[in-house]
Motif scaffolding. Structure first.
Motif, PDB file in Angstrom:
ATOM      1  N   GLY A   9      -0.322  -2.120  -0.926  1.00 48.76           N
ATOM      2  CA  GLY A   9      -1.002  -3.178  -0.197  1.00 48.76           C
ATOM      3  C   GLY A   9      -2.504  -2.951  -0.162  1.00 48.76           C
ATOM      4  N   GLY A  10      -3.218  -3.935   0.360  1.00 51.26           N
ATOM      5  CA  GLY A  10      -4.661  -3.807   0.464  1.00 51.26           C
ATOM      6  C   GLY A  10      -5.332  -5.137   0.700  1.00 51.26           C
ATOM      7  N   LEU A  11      -6.627  -5.152   0.474  1.00 52.68           N
ATOM      8  CA  LEU A  11      -7.443  -6.347   0.672  1.00 52.68           C
ATOM      9  C   LEU A  11      -7.845  -6.902  -0.693  1.00 52.68           C
ATOM     10  CD1 LEU A  11      -9.203  -8.227   2.466  1.00 52.68           C
ATOM     11  CD2 LEU A  11     -11.003  -6.470   2.318  1.00 52.68           C
ATOM     12  N   VAL A  12      -7.679  -8.196  -0.854  1.00 53.02           N
ATOM     13  CA  VAL A  12      -8.016  -8.838  -2.121  1.00 53.02           C
ATOM     14  C   VAL A  12      -8.582 -10.220  -1.838  1.00 53.02           C
ATOM     15  CG1 VAL A  12      -5.697  -9.802  -2.436  1.00 53.02           C
ATOM     16  CG2 VAL A  12      -7.144  -9.358  -4.440  1.00 53.02           C
ATOM     17  N   ASN A  84       0.253 -12.643  -7.975  1.00 58.59           N
ATOM     18  CA  ASN A  84      -0.909 -13.226  -8.639  1.00 58.59           C
ATOM     19  C   ASN A  84      -1.339 -14.491  -7.912  1.00 58.59           C
ATOM     20  OD1 ASN A  84      -0.690 -11.232 -10.653  1.00 58.59           O
ATOM     21  ND2 ASN A  84       0.683 -12.527 -11.873  1.00 58.59           N
ATOM     22  N   SER A  85      -2.554 -14.922  -8.195  1.00 59.90           N
ATOM     23  CA  SER A  85      -3.094 -16.153  -7.596  1.00 59.90           C
ATOM     24  C   SER A  85      -2.905 -16.150  -6.085  1.00 59.90           C
ATOM     25  CB  SER A  85      -2.426 -17.384  -8.216  1.00 59.90           C
ATOM     26  OG  SER A  85      -2.588 -17.406  -9.609  1.00 59.90           O
ATOM     27  N   LEU A  86      -3.271 -15.055  -5.481  1.00 61.25           N
ATOM     28  CA  LEU A  86      -3.042 -14.897  -4.043  1.00 61.25           C
ATOM     29  C   LEU A  86      -3.873 -15.888  -3.236  1.00 61.25           C
ATOM     30  CD1 LEU A  86      -2.788 -11.045  -3.990  1.00 61.25           C
ATOM     31  CD2 LEU A  86      -1.084 -12.599  -3.026  1.00 61.25           C
ATOM     32  N   LYS A  87      -3.292 -16.298  -2.120  1.00 62.67           N
ATOM     33  CA  LYS A  87      -3.911 -17.247  -1.211  1.00 62.67           C
ATOM     34  C   LYS A  87      -4.059 -16.615   0.166  1.00 62.67           C
ATOM     35  CE  LYS A  87      -1.356 -20.976  -3.514  1.00 62.67           C
ATOM     36  NZ  LYS A  87      -0.395 -22.096  -3.314  1.00 62.67           N
ATOM     37  N   PRO A  88      -5.003 -17.076   0.977  1.00 64.20           N
ATOM     38  CA  PRO A  88      -5.131 -16.520   2.333  1.00 64.20           C
ATOM     39  C   PRO A  88      -3.821 -16.595   3.114  1.00 64.20           C
ATOM     40  CG  PRO A  88      -7.060 -17.807   1.795  1.00 64.20           C
ATOM     41  CD  PRO A  88      -6.089 -18.009   0.664  1.00 64.20           C
ATOM     42  N   GLU A  89      -3.021 -17.609   2.890  1.00 64.32           N
ATOM     43  CA  GLU A  89      -1.751 -17.728   3.609  1.00 64.32           C
ATOM     44  C   GLU A  89      -0.707 -16.717   3.154  1.00 64.32           C
ATOM     45  OE1 GLU A  89      -3.442 -20.168   2.029  1.00 64.32           O
ATOM     46  OE2 GLU A  89      -2.065 -21.594   1.045  1.00 64.32           O
ATOM     47  N   ASP A  90      -0.995 -15.939   2.122  1.00 60.73           N
ATOM     48  CA  ASP A  90      -0.110 -14.838   1.733  1.00 60.73           C
ATOM     49  C   ASP A  90      -0.358 -13.588   2.571  1.00 60.73           C
ATOM     50  OD1 ASP A  90      -0.589 -15.853  -1.679  1.00 60.73           O
ATOM     51  OD2 ASP A  90       1.176 -16.228  -0.421  1.00 60.73           O
ATOM     52  N   THR A  91      -1.374 -13.610   3.403  1.00 63.35           N
ATOM     53  CA  THR A  91      -1.683 -12.468   4.258  1.00 63.35           C
ATOM     54  C   THR A  91      -0.519 -12.178   5.189  1.00 63.35           C
ATOM     55  OG1 THR A  91      -4.070 -12.856   4.185  1.00 63.35           O
ATOM     56  CG2 THR A  91      -3.202 -11.608   6.071  1.00 63.35           C
ATOM     57  N   ALA A  92      -0.033 -10.930   5.146  1.00 61.76           N
ATOM     58  CA  ALA A  92       1.131 -10.546   5.948  1.00 61.76           C
ATOM     59  C   ALA A  92       1.422  -9.064   5.725  1.00 61.76           C
ATOM     60  CB  ALA A  92       2.354 -11.366   5.551  1.00 61.76           C
ATOM     61  N   GLY A 112       6.791  -1.272   5.740  1.00 64.94           N
ATOM     62  CA  GLY A 112       5.900  -2.376   5.412  1.00 64.94           C
ATOM     63  C   GLY A 112       4.526  -1.912   4.969  1.00 64.94           C
ATOM     64  N   THR A 113       3.863  -2.787   4.240  1.00 62.30           N
ATOM     65  CA  THR A 113       2.500  -2.532   3.790  1.00 62.30           C
ATOM     66  C   THR A 113       1.676  -3.809   3.978  1.00 62.30           C
ATOM     67  OG1 THR A 113       1.158  -1.700   1.939  1.00 62.30           O
ATOM     68  CG2 THR A 113       3.023  -3.095   1.367  1.00 62.30           C
ATOM     69  N   GLN A 114       0.458  -3.639   4.447  1.00 62.16           N
ATOM     70  CA  GLN A 114      -0.377  -4.795   4.776  1.00 62.16           C
ATOM     71  C   GLN A 114      -1.021  -5.376   3.521  1.00 62.16           C
ATOM     72  OE1 GLN A 114      -1.104  -6.330   7.922  1.00 62.16           O
ATOM     73  NE2 GLN A 114      -2.054  -7.872   6.591  1.00 62.16           N
ATOM     74  N   VAL A 115      -0.926  -6.675   3.388  1.00 62.53           N
ATOM     75  CA  VAL A 115      -1.635  -7.407   2.336  1.00 62.53           C
ATOM     76  C   VAL A 115      -2.542  -8.421   3.018  1.00 62.53           C
ATOM     77  CG1 VAL A 115      -1.414  -9.043   0.436  1.00 62.53           C
ATOM     78  CG2 VAL A 115       0.164  -7.099   0.607  1.00 62.53           C
ATOM     79  N   THR A 116      -3.824  -8.339   2.736  1.00 58.30           N
ATOM     80  CA  THR A 116      -4.791  -9.258   3.319  1.00 58.30           C
ATOM     81  C   THR A 116      -5.544  -9.971   2.202  1.00 58.30           C
ATOM     82  OG1 THR A 116      -5.074  -7.815   5.249  1.00 58.30           O
ATOM     83  CG2 THR A 116      -6.758  -9.498   4.876  1.00 58.30           C
ATOM     84  N   VAL A 117      -5.521 -11.294   2.251  1.00 52.76           N
ATOM     85  CA  VAL A 117      -6.197 -12.101   1.246  1.00 52.76           C
ATOM     86  C   VAL A 117      -7.346 -12.841   1.921  1.00 52.76           C
ATOM     87  CG1 VAL A 117      -5.943 -13.849  -0.537  1.00 52.76           C
ATOM     88  CG2 VAL A 117      -4.001 -12.382   0.054  1.00 52.76           C
ATOM     89  N   SER A 118      -8.542 -12.544   1.482  1.00 51.84           N
ATOM     90  CA  SER A 118      -9.731 -13.175   2.071  1.00 51.84           C
ATOM     91  C   SER A 118     -10.097 -14.444   1.304  1.00 51.84           C
ATOM     92  CB  SER A 118     -10.897 -12.205   2.079  1.00 51.84           C
ATOM     93  OG  SER A 118     -11.246 -11.861   0.753  1.00 51.84           O
ATOM     94  N   SER A 119     -10.641 -15.389   2.038  1.00 56.09           N
ATOM     95  CA  SER A 119     -11.000 -16.674   1.403  1.00 56.09           C
ATOM     96  C   SER A 119     -12.426 -16.663   0.874  1.00 56.09           C
ATOM     97  CB  SER A 119     -10.837 -17.807   2.414  1.00 56.09           C
ATOM     98  OG  SER A 119     -11.608 -17.548   3.563  1.00 56.09           O
TER      99      SER A 119
END
Length: 119
Positions: A9-12, A84-92, A112-119
Protein backbone atom coordinates in the motif's frame (compact mmCIF):
# COMPACT_ATOMS: atom_id res chain seq x y z
CA UNK A 1 -4.00 -21.67 11.40
CA UNK A 2 -4.11 -19.33 8.43
CA UNK A 3 -2.20 -16.08 8.66
CA UNK A 4 -2.39 -13.38 6.01
CA UNK A 5 0.01 -10.47 5.64
CA UNK A 6 -0.53 -7.72 3.08
CA UNK A 7 2.04 -5.34 1.68
CA UNK A 8 2.36 -2.74 -1.04
CA UNK A 9 0.00 0.00 0.00
CA UNK A 10 0.92 3.65 -0.13
CA UNK A 11 0.14 7.06 -1.55
CA UNK A 12 -0.35 7.55 -5.27
CA UNK A 13 -1.76 10.26 -7.50
CA UNK A 14 -4.99 9.76 -9.38
CA UNK A 15 -4.35 7.85 -12.57
CA UNK A 16 -1.41 6.03 -11.07
CA UNK A 17 -0.85 2.38 -10.21
CA UNK A 18 -0.11 0.30 -7.15
CA UNK A 19 0.42 -3.39 -6.59
CA UNK A 20 -0.60 -5.21 -3.43
CA UNK A 21 0.63 -8.58 -2.24
CA UNK A 22 -0.73 -10.96 0.36
CA UNK A 23 1.21 -13.90 1.70
CA UNK A 24 -0.64 -16.79 3.29
CA UNK A 25 1.15 -18.87 5.88
CA UNK A 26 0.16 -21.79 8.05
CA UNK A 27 -1.67 -23.62 5.31
CA UNK A 28 -1.35 -24.36 1.61
CA UNK A 29 -2.80 -21.52 -0.42
CA UNK A 30 -3.89 -23.84 -3.23
CA UNK A 31 -6.73 -25.05 -0.98
CA UNK A 32 -8.18 -21.55 -0.65
CA UNK A 33 -10.16 -19.12 -2.70
CA UNK A 34 -8.61 -15.69 -2.15
CA UNK A 35 -10.22 -12.29 -2.11
CA UNK A 36 -9.47 -8.62 -1.71
CA UNK A 37 -11.79 -6.31 0.18
CA UNK A 38 -11.57 -2.66 1.09
CA UNK A 39 -13.01 -0.32 3.67
CA UNK A 40 -13.05 3.43 3.33
CA UNK A 41 -13.51 5.73 6.34
CA UNK A 42 -17.12 5.77 7.46
CA UNK A 43 -18.12 3.05 5.03
CA UNK A 44 -18.71 -0.66 5.26
CA UNK A 45 -16.21 -3.15 3.97
CA UNK A 46 -16.82 -4.00 0.33
CA UNK A 47 -15.77 -6.75 -2.01
CA UNK A 48 -13.11 -5.87 -4.58
CA UNK A 49 -11.99 -9.07 -6.28
CA UNK A 50 -11.74 -12.81 -5.90
CA UNK A 51 -9.72 -15.57 -7.49
CA UNK A 52 -10.59 -19.22 -7.11
CA UNK A 53 -8.21 -21.76 -5.63
CA UNK A 54 -6.75 -22.80 -8.97
CA UNK A 55 -6.57 -19.34 -10.47
CA UNK A 56 -8.90 -20.26 -13.33
CA UNK A 57 -11.69 -17.90 -12.35
CA UNK A 58 -11.70 -14.29 -11.24
CA UNK A 59 -14.48 -11.96 -10.17
CA UNK A 60 -14.51 -8.21 -9.73
CA UNK A 61 -16.68 -5.50 -8.29
CA UNK A 62 -18.13 -3.34 -11.04
CA UNK A 63 -16.33 -0.33 -9.61
CA UNK A 64 -12.89 -1.84 -10.32
CA UNK A 65 -13.55 -3.98 -13.37
CA UNK A 66 -11.11 -3.18 -16.14
CA UNK A 67 -8.74 -1.35 -13.79
CA UNK A 68 -7.76 -3.96 -11.17
CA UNK A 69 -6.35 -7.43 -11.73
CA UNK A 70 -6.20 -10.20 -9.16
CA UNK A 71 -3.71 -13.01 -9.60
CA UNK A 72 -2.01 -15.69 -7.54
CA UNK A 73 1.18 -17.67 -7.38
CA UNK A 74 0.48 -20.82 -5.40
CA UNK A 75 4.15 -21.77 -5.40
CA UNK A 76 4.82 -18.56 -3.46
CA UNK A 77 1.68 -18.77 -1.31
CA UNK A 78 0.87 -15.29 -2.55
CA UNK A 79 -2.07 -13.44 -4.06
CA UNK A 80 -1.72 -10.10 -5.82
CA UNK A 81 -3.88 -7.14 -6.67
CA UNK A 82 -2.64 -4.87 -9.44
CA UNK A 83 -4.47 -1.56 -9.38
CA UNK A 84 -4.28 0.76 -12.38
CA UNK A 85 -5.99 4.04 -13.24
CA UNK A 86 -6.55 4.68 -9.57
CA UNK A 87 -9.18 7.17 -8.48
CA UNK A 88 -9.55 9.11 -5.21
CA UNK A 89 -12.60 6.96 -4.43
CA UNK A 90 -10.31 3.91 -4.35
CA UNK A 91 -8.81 5.27 -1.13
CA UNK A 92 -9.33 2.65 1.58
CA UNK A 93 -7.72 0.01 3.73
CA UNK A 94 -7.32 -3.05 1.53
CA UNK A 95 -7.43 -6.47 3.15
CA UNK A 96 -6.93 -9.89 1.71
CA UNK A 97 -9.04 -12.82 2.82
CA UNK A 98 -9.02 -16.57 2.42
CA UNK A 99 -11.81 -19.12 2.41
CA UNK A 100 -11.33 -22.84 2.18
CA UNK A 101 -12.36 -24.21 -1.21
CA UNK A 102 -15.57 -25.74 0.22
CA UNK A 103 -16.52 -22.83 2.48
CA UNK A 104 -19.16 -20.23 1.65
CA UNK A 105 -17.73 -17.35 3.63
CA UNK A 106 -14.40 -15.76 4.18
CA UNK A 107 -13.17 -16.45 7.71
CA UNK A 108 -9.49 -15.58 7.47
CA UNK A 109 -8.46 -11.95 7.20
CA UNK A 110 -5.29 -9.95 7.01
CA UNK A 111 -4.67 -6.74 8.93
CA UNK A 112 -4.95 -4.58 5.85
CA UNK A 113 -2.81 -2.05 4.06
CA UNK A 114 -3.66 1.59 3.44
CA UNK A 115 -4.08 2.84 -0.12
CA UNK A 116 -4.48 6.58 -0.56
CA UNK A 117 -5.16 8.16 -3.94
CA UNK A 118 -4.71 11.91 -4.14
CA UNK A 119 -6.57 14.04 -6.66
Amino acid sequence: QVQLVESGGGLVQAGGSLGLSCVLSGRTISNYHMGWFRQAPGKEREFVAEINYSGEHTYYADSVKGRFTISRDNAKNTVYLQMNSLKPEDTAVYSCAARFWSANKYNNWGQGTQVTVSS
